[in-house]
Design an enzyme around this catalytic site. Structure first.
Site, PDB file in Angstrom:
ATOM      1  N   LYS A  66     -11.045 -11.674  39.971  1.00 40.43           N
ATOM      2  CA  LYS A  66     -10.933 -11.031  37.737  1.00 40.43           C
ATOM      3  C   LYS A  66     -10.224 -10.208  38.014  1.00 40.43           C
ATOM      4  O   LYS A  66      -8.991  -9.519  37.590  1.00 40.43           O
ATOM      5  CB  LYS A  66     -11.758 -10.758  37.016  1.00 40.43           C
ATOM      6  CG  LYS A  66     -12.737 -12.456  36.608  1.00 40.43           C
ATOM      7  CD  LYS A  66     -11.353 -13.084  35.736  1.00 40.43           C
ATOM      8  CE  LYS A  66     -11.800 -14.405  35.730  1.00 40.43           C
ATOM      9  NZ  LYS A  66     -10.592 -15.166  35.173  1.00 40.43           N
ATOM     10  N   TYR A  88     -16.213 -14.110  42.943  1.00 45.03           N
ATOM     11  CA  TYR A  88     -16.084 -14.352  41.498  1.00 45.03           C
ATOM     12  C   TYR A  88     -15.088 -13.328  40.413  1.00 45.03           C
ATOM     13  O   TYR A  88     -13.946 -12.616  40.203  1.00 45.03           O
ATOM     14  CB  TYR A  88     -16.589 -15.658  40.070  1.00 45.03           C
ATOM     15  CG  TYR A  88     -16.429 -15.316  39.238  1.00 45.03           C
ATOM     16  CD1 TYR A  88     -15.443 -16.118  38.367  1.00 45.03           C
ATOM     17  CD2 TYR A  88     -17.320 -14.040  38.011  1.00 45.03           C
ATOM     18  CE1 TYR A  88     -15.043 -15.835  37.260  1.00 45.03           C
ATOM     19  CE2 TYR A  88     -16.863 -14.089  36.309  1.00 45.03           C
ATOM     20  CZ  TYR A  88     -15.599 -15.035  36.208  1.00 45.03           C
ATOM     21  OH  TYR A  88     -15.007 -14.744  35.033  1.00 45.03           O
ATOM     22  N   SER A 123     -12.673  -9.397  32.329  1.00 41.37           N
ATOM     23  CA  SER A 123     -14.440 -10.071  32.016  1.00 41.37           C
ATOM     24  C   SER A 123     -14.862  -8.701  32.500  1.00 41.37           C
ATOM     25  O   SER A 123     -14.270  -8.007  33.257  1.00 41.37           O
ATOM     26  CB  SER A 123     -15.106 -10.671  33.331  1.00 41.37           C
ATOM     27  OG  SER A 123     -15.868 -11.170  33.559  1.00 41.37           O
TER      28      SER A 123
HETATM   29  P1  NAD Z   1     -14.670 -23.420  31.515  1.00 36.83           P
HETATM   30  O1  NAD Z   1     -14.682 -23.431  32.793  1.00 36.83           O
HETATM   31  O2  NAD Z   1     -15.118 -24.054  30.879  1.00 36.83           O
HETATM   32  O3  NAD Z   1     -13.376 -23.350  31.435  1.00 36.83           O
HETATM   33  C1  NAD Z   1     -11.814 -23.325  32.400  1.00 36.83           C
HETATM   34  C2  NAD Z   1     -11.342 -24.491  32.430  1.00 36.83           C
HETATM   35  O4  NAD Z   1     -10.156 -24.461  33.287  1.00 36.83           O
HETATM   36  C3  NAD Z   1     -11.801 -25.817  32.374  1.00 36.83           C
HETATM   37  O5  NAD Z   1     -11.515 -26.617  31.470  1.00 36.83           O
HETATM   38  C4  NAD Z   1     -11.607 -26.203  34.170  1.00 36.83           C
HETATM   39  O6  NAD Z   1     -10.857 -27.646  33.714  1.00 36.83           O
HETATM   40  C5  NAD Z   1      -9.831 -25.293  33.680  1.00 36.83           C
HETATM   41  N1  NAD Z   1      -9.480 -25.468  34.926  1.00 36.83           N
HETATM   42  C6  NAD Z   1     -10.325 -24.189  36.654  1.00 36.83           C
HETATM   43  N2  NAD Z   1      -9.127 -24.659  37.290  1.00 36.83           N
HETATM   44  C7  NAD Z   1      -8.329 -25.032  37.076  1.00 36.83           C
HETATM   45  C8  NAD Z   1      -7.364 -25.331  38.187  1.00 36.83           C
HETATM   46  N3  NAD Z   1      -6.667 -24.983  38.679  1.00 36.83           N
HETATM   47  N4  NAD Z   1      -5.787 -25.989  37.049  1.00 36.83           N
HETATM   48  C9  NAD Z   1      -6.507 -26.916  35.680  1.00 36.83           C
HETATM   49  N5  NAD Z   1      -7.580 -26.282  35.235  1.00 36.83           N
HETATM   50  C10 NAD Z   1      -8.363 -25.973  35.632  1.00 36.83           C
HETATM   51  O7  NAD Z   1     -14.509 -22.059  31.742  1.00 36.83           O
HETATM   52  P2  NAD Z   1     -14.797 -20.817  30.241  1.00 36.83           P
HETATM   53  O8  NAD Z   1     -16.160 -20.300  29.954  1.00 36.83           O
HETATM   54  O9  NAD Z   1     -13.962 -20.952  28.859  1.00 36.83           O
HETATM   55  O10 NAD Z   1     -14.083 -20.020  30.738  1.00 36.83           O
HETATM   56  C11 NAD Z   1     -12.955 -19.405  30.529  1.00 36.83           C
HETATM   57  C12 NAD Z   1     -11.995 -18.569  31.176  1.00 36.83           C
HETATM   58  O11 NAD Z   1     -12.304 -16.963  30.995  1.00 36.83           O
HETATM   59  C13 NAD Z   1     -12.185 -18.182  32.668  1.00 36.83           C
HETATM   60  O12 NAD Z   1     -11.333 -17.775  33.510  1.00 36.83           O
HETATM   61  C14 NAD Z   1     -13.622 -17.865  33.214  1.00 36.83           C
HETATM   62  O13 NAD Z   1     -13.634 -16.666  34.506  1.00 36.83           O
HETATM   63  C15 NAD Z   1     -13.772 -17.025  32.073  1.00 36.83           C
HETATM   64  N6  NAD Z   1     -14.403 -15.654  31.695  1.00 36.83           N
HETATM   65  C16 NAD Z   1     -15.757 -16.672  31.098  1.00 36.83           C
HETATM   66  C17 NAD Z   1     -16.574 -15.724  30.613  1.00 36.83           C
HETATM   67  C18 NAD Z   1     -18.123 -16.815  30.067  1.00 36.83           C
HETATM   68  O14 NAD Z   1     -18.832 -15.993  30.064  1.00 36.83           O
HETATM   69  N7  NAD Z   1     -17.577 -18.044  29.687  1.00 36.83           N
HETATM   70  C19 NAD Z   1     -16.867 -13.963  31.064  1.00 36.83           C
HETATM   71  C20 NAD Z   1     -15.531 -13.760  31.345  1.00 36.83           C
HETATM   72  C21 NAD Z   1     -14.729 -14.394  31.645  1.00 36.83           C
HETATM   73  N1  UFG Z   2     -30.735 -14.252  32.039  1.00 35.62           N
HETATM   74  C1  UFG Z   2     -31.905 -14.083  32.422  1.00 35.62           C
HETATM   75  N2  UFG Z   2     -32.754 -15.912  32.662  1.00 35.62           N
HETATM   76  C2  UFG Z   2     -31.485 -16.575  32.362  1.00 35.62           C
HETATM   77  C3  UFG Z   2     -30.295 -16.507  33.227  1.00 35.62           C
HETATM   78  C4  UFG Z   2     -29.879 -14.981  32.118  1.00 35.62           C
HETATM   79  O1  UFG Z   2     -32.902 -13.914  32.513  1.00 35.62           O
HETATM   80  O2  UFG Z   2     -32.331 -18.018  33.361  1.00 35.62           O
HETATM   81  C5  UFG Z   2     -30.929 -12.593  32.307  1.00 35.62           C
HETATM   82  C6  UFG Z   2     -29.548 -12.192  32.592  1.00 35.62           C
HETATM   83  O3  UFG Z   2     -30.829 -11.718  33.603  1.00 35.62           O
HETATM   84  C7  UFG Z   2     -28.842 -10.796  32.354  1.00 35.62           C
HETATM   85  C8  UFG Z   2     -28.826 -11.649  30.786  1.00 35.62           C
HETATM   86  O4  UFG Z   2     -29.832 -12.858  30.818  1.00 35.62           O
HETATM   87  O5  UFG Z   2     -29.543 -10.151  31.917  1.00 35.62           O
HETATM   88  C9  UFG Z   2     -27.888 -12.272  30.582  1.00 35.62           C
HETATM   89  O6  UFG Z   2     -27.395 -13.169  32.080  1.00 35.62           O
HETATM   90  P1  UFG Z   2     -25.809 -14.197  31.890  1.00 35.62           P
HETATM   91  O7  UFG Z   2     -25.820 -15.108  33.319  1.00 35.62           O
HETATM   92  O8  UFG Z   2     -26.073 -15.103  30.666  1.00 35.62           O
HETATM   93  O9  UFG Z   2     -24.858 -13.319  31.868  1.00 35.62           O
HETATM   94  P2  UFG Z   2     -24.342 -12.272  32.776  1.00 35.62           P
HETATM   95  O10 UFG Z   2     -23.417 -11.059  32.138  1.00 35.62           O
HETATM   96  O11 UFG Z   2     -24.719 -12.304  34.151  1.00 35.62           O
HETATM   97  O12 UFG Z   2     -22.564 -12.719  33.376  1.00 35.62           O
HETATM   98  C10 UFG Z   2     -21.995 -13.535  32.564  1.00 35.62           C
HETATM   99  C11 UFG Z   2     -21.114 -14.504  32.795  1.00 35.62           C
HETATM  100  C12 UFG Z   2     -20.048 -13.770  33.583  1.00 35.62           C
HETATM  101  C13 UFG Z   2     -19.496 -12.661  33.142  1.00 35.62           C
HETATM  102  C14 UFG Z   2     -20.467 -11.419  32.450  1.00 35.62           C
HETATM  103  C15 UFG Z   2     -19.506 -10.308  31.894  1.00 35.62           C
HETATM  104  O13 UFG Z   2     -21.744 -15.407  33.470  1.00 35.62           O
HETATM  105  O14 UFG Z   2     -18.738 -14.530  34.427  1.00 35.62           O
HETATM  106  O15 UFG Z   2     -21.109 -12.123  31.923  1.00 35.62           O
HETATM  107  O16 UFG Z   2     -20.276  -9.771  31.413  1.00 35.62           O
HETATM  108  F1  UFG Z   2     -18.528 -11.767  34.048  1.00 35.62           F
END
Ligand code: NAD
Ligand code: UFG
Length: 331
Positions: A152, A148, A124
Site C-alpha cells: 500500500k 501487505y 490503508s
Molecule cells: P476483498 O478481498 O473482499 O476484495 C478484493 C477483490 O479483488 C476480490 O474480489 C478479489 O477477487 C479481487 N482481486 C484480487 N486480485 C485481483 C487481480 N489481480 N485481478 C482481479 N481481481 C483481483 O477485499 P476488500 O476488503 O474488499 O478490500 C478491497 C481493497 O481495499 C484491497 O485493495 C484492500 O487491500 C484494501 N483495504 C481493505 C481493508 C479491509 O480491512 N478490508 C483495509 C484497508 C484497505
Molecule cells: N483482534 C483480536 N482478536 C481477533 C482479531 C483481532 O483481539 O481474533 C484485535 C487485534 O489485536 C486488533 C483489533 O482486534 O487490536 C483489530 O484487528 P483486525 O485484525 O480486525 O484489524 P487490524 O487493525 O489489525 O487491521 C485491519 C486490516 C488491515 C488494514 C488495517 C487498517 O486487516 O488490512 O485494518 O487500519 F490495513
C-alpha cells in the site's frame, strides 16, 4: 460517469458498486474472483435494480485490461483489486508484491494510454505505522510490519510519482481505517475464506456458534481498557466516501483518511455487539498478536472539509448489520 471498478466483486468493492449505481453512475467490474464470488454482483443488481458489466479477468494481465478499456468509454477507475491478508503476506511476499504492485501499474498505465484521468486507489491506515493518534494525512509515514502494508505504501508512492509526471491525472489515495458492517439488505457483506483474521467477522462467527470463543489479543496496551483501539467504519459509509472522492476529484494527488475519527476498543466492540444483537460473545484474553499497534484512529476532518463526506453509522449499527449478514450467509 462510466466507472471501472477493479475488485468490484469483493467486500468493499461490491458495496461501492451499490453506491455508484445509486448515485447514477454506470459500473464495469473487473475481478478474477480469487477472493469473491460472481453471485455477489447478482445481489448488487438485485439491491439496485440496475445492470453491471462484468469481466472475469486478472488485472495484472495487460492485454485483458486493454480489452476492457477498448470496449468502454471510461471516465474513471476505482482500483480495489488486491490481496489483503496481513499474515498470508508474510508467508507469501512474492504473491503480494506481484499482485498488488503489478495490478496497480498495469491499470494506471492503461489509464494513461486511454486518457482516463480519474483514479481512486484503495490504501490503508496501515501506512501510518505506529504514529501518534489521531492519524493525519500530513504525517510522515512509518514502516509497516508486513509485505501487505508495504504494497500500500509503495502503491501510494508510485501513483504520486505518476501524477507528478502527468499533471492531467487526478488521483485520490483513500486510507481506509477498519471497515465492518454490511448492506442493510443482508445480501452482501464480508465473507472471509477459512478462519477470519479480522475482529468483526470473528465476533460474528462466534455469535453464530461456528467458532467457540474470541481470542482477545492482549489487554496490556495503554488504552482505555488495555485492549487494542481501532476506528471501525461502516462499509456503506466507506463506499459513499468513494463516490464523494470521484465527484470531487481534481488534478494532482489527494490523500484522504476514510474513518469516523472515533476509537473503539476490542472489548468495547464485543460489548456493543452483544447489546445490539442480544447475543453473547464468549472471549478469553491471550497474548498480543505480533505486529499489532495499540491504537489506530483517524483525524477525519480533511475528507469532511474537501469532499463533504462524513461517516454516518455508529458502532451499534455496524454490529447489527454485520450480524444480519452473518446470520443469513450460507457458504
Ligand atoms: P476483498 O478481498 O473482499 O476484495 C478484493 C477483490 O479483488 C476480490 O474480489 C478479489 O477477487 C479481487 N482481486 C484480487 N486480485 C485481483 C487481480 N489481480 N485481478 C482481479 N481481481 C483481483 O477485499 P476488500 O476488503 O474488499 O478490500 C478491497 C481493497 O481495499 C484491497 O485493495 C484492500 O487491500 C484494501 N483495504 C481493505 C481493508 C479491509 O480491512 N478490508 C483495509 C484497508 C484497505
Ligand atoms: N483482534 C483480536 N482478536 C481477533 C482479531 C483481532 O483481539 O481474533 C484485535 C487485534 O489485536 C486488533 C483489533 O482486534 O487490536 C483489530 O484487528 P483486525 O485484525 O480486525 O484489524 P487490524 O487493525 O489489525 O487491521 C485491519 C486490516 C488491515 C488494514 C488495517 C487498517 O486487516 O488490512 O485494518 O487500519 F490495513
Amino acid at each position: 460517469m462510466n466507472i471501472l471498478v477493479t475488485g468490484g466483486a469483493g467486500y468493499i468493492g461490491s458495496h461501492t458498486c451499490v453506491a455508484l449505481l445509486e448515485a447514477g453512475h454506470s459500473v464495469i467490474v473487473a475481478d478474477n474472483l480469487c477472493n469473491s464470488k460472481a453471485d455477489t454482483l447478482d445481489k448488487v443488481k438485485r439491491i439496485t435494480n440496475k445492470e453491471i458489466t462484468f469481466y472475469e479477468i486478472d488485472v495484472t494481465d495487460e492485454a485483458a485490461v486493454d480489452r476492457v478499456f477498448s470496449n468502454h468509454h471510461l471516465d474513471g477507475v476505482i482500483h480495489f483489486a488486491g490481496l489483503k491478508a496481513v499474515g498470508e503476506s508474510v508467508e507469501k511476499p512474492i504473491a503480494y508484491y506481484y499482485n498488488n504492485i503489478v495490478s496497480t501499474l498495469v491499470v494506471v498505465k492503461i489509464c494513461q494510454e486511454y486518457n482516463v484521468k480519474r483514479f481512486v486507489f484503495s490504501s490503508s491506515a496501515t501506512v501510518y505505522g505506529d504514529n501518534t493518534v489521531p492519524f493525519v494525512e500530513t504525517m510522515n509515514l512509518l514502516p509497516t510490519t508486513n509485505p501487505y502494508g508495504e504494497t500500500k505504501a509503495i502503491g501510494e508512492r508510485i501513483l504520486t510519482d505518476i501524477a507528478k509526471a502527468n499533471p492531467a491525472f487526478s488521483i485520490s489515495l483513500l486510507r481506509y481505517f477498519n471497515p465492518v458492517g454490511a448492506h442493510e439488505s443482508g445480501l452482501i457483506g464480508e465473507a472471509p475464506n477459512g478462519i477470519p483474521n479480522n475482529l468483526m467477522p470473528y465476533i460474528s462467527q462466534v455469535a453464530k456458534g461456528k467458532l467457540k470463543k474470541l481470542r482477545v489479543f492482549g489487554n496490556d496496551y495503554s488504552t482505555v481498557d488495555g485492549t487494542g483501539v481501532r476506528d471501525f467504519i461502516h462499509v456503506v459509509d466507506l463506499a459513499e466516501g468513494h463516490v464523494a472522492a470521484l465527484d470531487n476529484i481534481t488534478e494532482g494527488v489527494h490523500i484522504y483518511n476514510l474513518g469516523t475519527g472515533q476509537g473503539t476498543s476490542v472489548i468495547e466492540l464485543v460489548k456493543a455487539f452483544e447489546e445490539a444483537n442480544g447475543i453473547e460473545v464468549p472471549y478469553e484474553i491471550v497474548d498480543r498478536r505480533p505486529g499489532d499497534i495499540a491504537s489506530c484512529y483517524a483525524d477525519a476532518s480533511k475528507a469532511k472539509r474537501e469532499l463533504g463526506w462524513t461517516a454516518k453509522h455508529d458502532v451499534k449499527s455496524m454490529c447489527r448489520d454485520s450480524w444480519r449478514f452473518e446470520k443469513n450467509y450460507k457458504e
